[in-house]
Motif scaffolding. Structure first.
Motif, PDB file in Angstrom:
ATOM      1  N   TRP A 187       0.770  -1.169   0.188  1.00 44.78           N
ATOM      2  CA  TRP A 187       0.120  -0.090  -0.090  1.00 44.78           C
ATOM      3  C   TRP A 187       0.729   1.400  -0.006  1.00 44.78           C
ATOM      4  N   GLN A 188       2.007   1.346   0.332  1.00 43.78           N
ATOM      5  CA  GLN A 188       2.831   2.465   0.439  1.00 43.78           C
ATOM      6  C   GLN A 188       3.073   3.370  -0.747  1.00 43.78           C
ATOM      7  N   ILE A 189       3.308   2.824  -1.983  1.00 47.12           N
ATOM      8  CA  ILE A 189       3.432   3.570  -2.909  1.00 47.12           C
ATOM      9  C   ILE A 189       2.150   4.421  -3.342  1.00 47.12           C
ATOM     10  N   PRO A 190       1.062   3.525  -3.482  1.00 45.61           N
ATOM     11  CA  PRO A 190      -0.225   4.145  -3.974  1.00 45.61           C
ATOM     12  C   PRO A 190      -0.703   5.248  -2.849  1.00 45.61           C
ATOM     13  N   VAL A 191      -0.498   4.860  -1.751  1.00 46.96           N
ATOM     14  CA  VAL A 191      -1.290   5.742  -0.822  1.00 46.96           C
ATOM     15  C   VAL A 191      -0.379   6.928  -0.615  1.00 46.96           C
TER      16      VAL A 191
ATOM     17  N   SER B 263      10.968  -0.072  -8.688  1.00 43.66           N
ATOM     18  CA  SER B 263      10.391   0.631  -7.559  1.00 43.66           C
ATOM     19  C   SER B 263      11.304   0.379  -6.517  1.00 43.66           C
ATOM     20  N   PRO B 264      11.399   1.029  -5.442  1.00 41.56           N
ATOM     21  CA  PRO B 264      12.155   0.843  -4.208  1.00 41.56           C
ATOM     22  C   PRO B 264      11.584  -0.765  -3.698  1.00 41.56           C
ATOM     23  N   VAL B 265      12.437  -1.327  -2.904  1.00 44.02           N
ATOM     24  CA  VAL B 265      12.507  -2.524  -2.357  1.00 44.02           C
ATOM     25  C   VAL B 265      11.970  -2.419  -0.918  1.00 44.02           C
TER      26      VAL B 265
ATOM     27  N   CYS C  13      15.533   7.391  -9.898  1.00 44.66           N
ATOM     28  CA  CYS C  13      15.869   7.455  -8.653  1.00 44.66           C
ATOM     29  C   CYS C  13      15.843   6.385  -7.399  1.00 44.66           C
ATOM     30  N   THR C  14      15.246   5.241  -8.290  1.00 38.97           N
ATOM     31  CA  THR C  14      15.240   4.148  -7.339  1.00 38.97           C
ATOM     32  C   THR C  14      16.423   3.681  -6.602  1.00 38.97           C
TER      33      THR C  14
END
Length: 296
Positions: free
Chosen positions: A179-183, A229-231, A270-271
């Motif tokens: 949920w972190q990226i969408p939120v 995207s970041p891990v 930037c990832t």
């Protein structure tokens, strides 16, 4: 298909088949193991079709898939080694090469896109109207329910915030994405547009910004791409925050009314540095020494 007619389905099929063909062709020419079975090329084909107008000629979709698969994905080693989202990079290439066709929208209520007939009625997207200072005209033409359901102009896969939200929540519930990226992404756009409205009603301005354009499609289905995207959870929040900031900056200060595509591509670049500074220290390793080593 409900909003744009069967041409939308045909476009998606053409895009998927061409993406998978180019992946097969590259692997064949380079004498590499075939990877069609992972269906990543099919996903790229679907997403590229979704971020294009339904009236885009099929051959342009094929060109976009060639760029996405050959140049962005396979030339860097294939799945897991590309640093840009292939579908978004393909879209950016199409916008650069075929600007007119990539920015021509139809009014989906006409259903004239079935086979690109002469009765196609062009219509400005909500974001284009907002960019042109026509916010009052926009609210009179499209209600918030129209924006939420998808009774607006735009790319094939971005118009219905409702369906994208259902799909995104399903992916989060199944733990396919976090949920972190969408939120962080949607929340940043919502907060900034609410605090700095360009319309009389801050809440309405914010809702039209959140529901319009490709924000939900990008936040749930593009920005969450595992490879680009970041891990780490902290890194994903930073990634989403950056996407939201750049999206609003482009919408407010750029010449283009939408900023989702380019914001995600910029943050893709930037990832690596986000991962570098947000990865947890291994158990048993001195944190201070690890930080000094990272700086060096």
């Amino acid at each position: 298909v409900i909003r744009f007619g069967f041409r939308a389905l045909i476009s998606v099929l053409v895009s998927v088949v061409s993406a998978m063909f180019f992946e097969w062709l590259y692997r064949k020419l380079m004498h590499k193991t075939q990877t069609l079975g992972d269906l990543s090329a099919a996903v790229t084909g679907v997403l590229l079709a979704f971020v294009c107008p339904v009236t885009l000629p099929y051959w342009m979709l094929i060109v976009g898939n060639f760029f996405a698969i050959f140049v962005v994905k396979q030339l860097y080693g294939g799945l897991g080694k590309n640093f840009l989202n292939p579908a978004l990079a393909g879209r950016a290439a199409l916008v650069a090469c075929y600007t007119s066709q990539m920015t021509s929208w139809i009014d989906p209520s006409t259903k004239a896109a079935l086979f690109g007939g002469a009765d196609v009625v062009t219509a400005a997207t909500p974001l284009a109207m907002m960019k042109g200072g026509e916010f009052e005209a926009l609210t009179a033409q499209y209600s918030l329910s129209d924006m939420f359901i998808g009774k607006i102009g735009g790319s094939m896969g971005e118009i219905s915030a409702m369906m994208l939200l259902i799909g995104g929540l399903y992916l989060i519930f199944r733990k396919v994405i976090s949920w972190q990226i969408p939120v962080a992404y949607i929340g940043t756009v919502a907060i900034l547009t609410f605090l700095f409205p360009q319309g009389n009603d801050a809440l309405t301005w914010m809702l039209y910004n959140v529901l319009g354009g490709g924000l939900f499609l990008g936040a749930f289905f593009m920005a969450t791409d595992y490879v680009t995207s970041p891990v780490t959870k902290k890194g994903q929040l930073i990634f989403g925050l950056g996407c939201g900031l750049i999206t609003v900056f482009i919408r407010y200060f750029g010449s283009y009314p939408e900023g989702v595509c380019y914001s995600i591509l910029v943050m893709n670049c930037c990832t690596w540095i986000i991962d570098k500074y947000t990865k947890p220290t291994r158990f048993g390793v001195d944190k201070k020494a690890a930080k000094e080593a990272a700086k060096k």
